[in-house]
Design a protein around this motif. Structure first.
Motif, mmCIF file in Angstrom:
data_model
loop_
_atom_site.group_PDB
_atom_site.id
_atom_site.type_symbol
_atom_site.label_atom_id
_atom_site.label_comp_id
_atom_site.label_asym_id
_atom_site.label_seq_id
_atom_site.Cartn_x
_atom_site.Cartn_y
_atom_site.Cartn_z
ATOM 1 N N CYS A 63 0.937 -1.471 -0.144
ATOM 2 C CA CYS A 63 0.013 0.238 0.062
ATOM 3 C C CYS A 63 0.879 1.909 -0.184
ATOM 4 O O CYS A 63 1.529 1.195 0.808
ATOM 5 N N CYS A 78 0.020 3.039 4.050
ATOM 6 C CA CYS A 78 -0.305 2.933 5.042
ATOM 7 C C CYS A 78 1.243 1.450 4.981
ATOM 8 O O CYS A 78 1.333 0.720 6.272
ATOM 9 N N CYS A 90 -6.326 -1.161 -1.290
ATOM 10 C CA CYS A 90 -5.603 -1.550 -0.539
ATOM 11 C C CYS A 90 -6.736 -2.787 0.705
ATOM 12 O O CYS A 90 -7.849 -1.404 1.257
ATOM 13 N N CYS A 92 -6.684 0.371 3.860
ATOM 14 C CA CYS A 92 -7.183 1.220 4.366
ATOM 15 C C CYS A 92 -7.961 2.810 2.655
ATOM 16 O O CYS A 92 -8.230 3.305 2.268
HETATM 17 ZN ZN LIG Z 1 -3.139 0.526 2.878
#
Ligand SMILES: [Zn+2]
Ligand SMILES: Cc1ncc(COP(=O)(O)O)c(C=O)c1O
Length: 389
Positions: A8, A11, A24, A27
């Protein structure tokens, strides 16, 4: 095959690359492909490139596809970097180039992203692909899906240039024209995809279009003999090309091909749809939706982009910026590029040229710098934008 995993961009969470992935799972932000670059660099050397094919698959060690037989190609990439001395003289600059992406299959740079996305779809066993598009990504998906024997389900605003709509239909795609903008088309794909069994190939909502687009960065480096230009002007909608080039520069540095210097990257948008310019100017790290978006440069009619934070980071880290131009200025610049250099640019390419004039006037770009304008498609796809007398 040097692809190791997906991670990602926000994150950092790792995702398995052996199954289809969109964003992701933690997130909702874009995923990037990661490679064992040390291993890739053993066979992908500057010297090895001399004897390879012209298409972007010449960089295959840093592209995601495992087996040659899954590659779905129409000969994309390897576009010319055209010196533009006459246009340079008119603008008062010393060293100007046009990277002419109109010379791709389907006549736009969107072919780069779709060759990698559709090839990975084949590798992963997907059969039905869906995309919201401002027009050129649709044409490219239609072409690559046809070539792979897959279904393409395409959602475009109803005021998309006619050439884009016709090319999709003639390549056998399922086309839906919608009242609204590309964001509304994206919402429609999201709403229907599970029930219909479609895989969503929206830009940066699947991890591999950006991999094809990043080859813009590899090609530029190669064409400039591994010393990148000082300034890049890129007409920006979703930002995948800009983000991809930035990724390519980091990879090339890791492989020891280039040093830490980077071109200053400038995003070019339209006055009527400039979310990234607004965000850049206000110091924000993400962009809010641009309400009432309108411009004749359909590729720039993207009021909200999932990769906004990645664009803003690249623009700032590179020391570049973001600039908006009027529709009249971009259309006038098309004629300027055409009459000076014989390149019939898309309005988006004209926008880059018009933006250069603004950046020179404000002193953000200096006349002695080496400058690349991206012409991302051809004026032939936008005939309704031009007077025919
Ligand atoms: Zn993420
Ligand atoms: C001709 C043209 N130029 C530029 C863009 C913007 O591209 P990106 O999404 O990579 O910012 C598009 C997108 O549709 C386009 O069609």
């Amino acid at each position: 095959m040097y692809l190791t995993h997906l991670a990602c961009t926000a994150c950092g969470r790792h995702h398995e690359a052996s199954v289809p992935q969109n964003v992701c799972t933690a997130c909702g932000k874009p995923l990037f492909a990661h490679y064992d670059l040390a291993a890739a660099a053993r066979t992908l050397t500057k010297e090895s490139l001399a004897s390879r094919e012209k298409s972007l698959w010449r960089y295959r060690e840093v592209l995601p596809v495992k087996s040659e037989s899954d590659i779905v190609s129409l000969g994309e990439g390897g576009t010319p970097l055209l010196p533009a001395p006459r246009l340079a003289a008119r603008l008062g600059v010393r060293s100007l180039f046009i990277k002419d992406e109109a010379q791709n299959p389907t006549a736009s740079f969107k072919a780069r992203g779709m060759t990698t996305a559709v090839s990975m779809a084949r590798q992963l066993g997907l059969k039905k692909l869906a995309v919201p598009s401002a027009g050129n990504a649709a044409g490219s998906l239609a072409a690559y899906a046809a070539r792979a024997g897959m279904e393409a389900h395409i959602f475009m605003p109803k005021d998309t240039p006619k050439a884009n709509v016709i090319e999709c239909r003639e390549m056998g795609a399922h086309v839906t024209l919608m009242d609204g903008l590309i964001t509304d088309c994206g919402a429609e794909v999201a709403r229907r995809k599970v029930a219909e069994g479609w895989f969503d190939v929206s830009t940066l909502k699947e991890p591999y279009r950006v991999e094809g687009k990043k080859t813009l960065g590899y090609e530029l480096a190669e064409q400039f003999k591994w010393r990148l230009p000082e300034v890049i002007l890129y007409p920006t909608g979703g930002g995948t090309g800009l983000i991809g080039m930035w990724k390519a520069f980091a990879e090339m540095q890791e492989m020891g091909w280039i040093d830490a210097r980077r071109p200053r990257m400038f995003t070019v948008q339209a006055d009527g749809c400039a979310p990234i310019v607004r965000a850049f100017d206000s110091g924000a790290t993400s962009a809010t939706e641009f309400l009432g978006a309108h411009t004749r440069a359909s590729g720039l009619r993207v009021p909200k982009a999932i990769g906004d934070f990645l664009m803003l980071e690249a623009l700032r880290k590179s020391g570049g910026g973001a600039v908006a131009v009027s529709d009249d200025a971009m259309i006038a610049a098309v004629r300027e590029m055409g009459s000076a250099e014989g390149v019939f640019a898309a309005p988006e390419g004209g926008a880059a040229c018009a933006a250069l004039r603004l950046l020179l006037a404000s002193g953000q770009v200096k006349p002695e710098e080496s400058i690349v304008l991206f012409n991302t498609s051809t004026g032939l796809k936008y005939l309704e934008c031009f007077d025919s007398e």
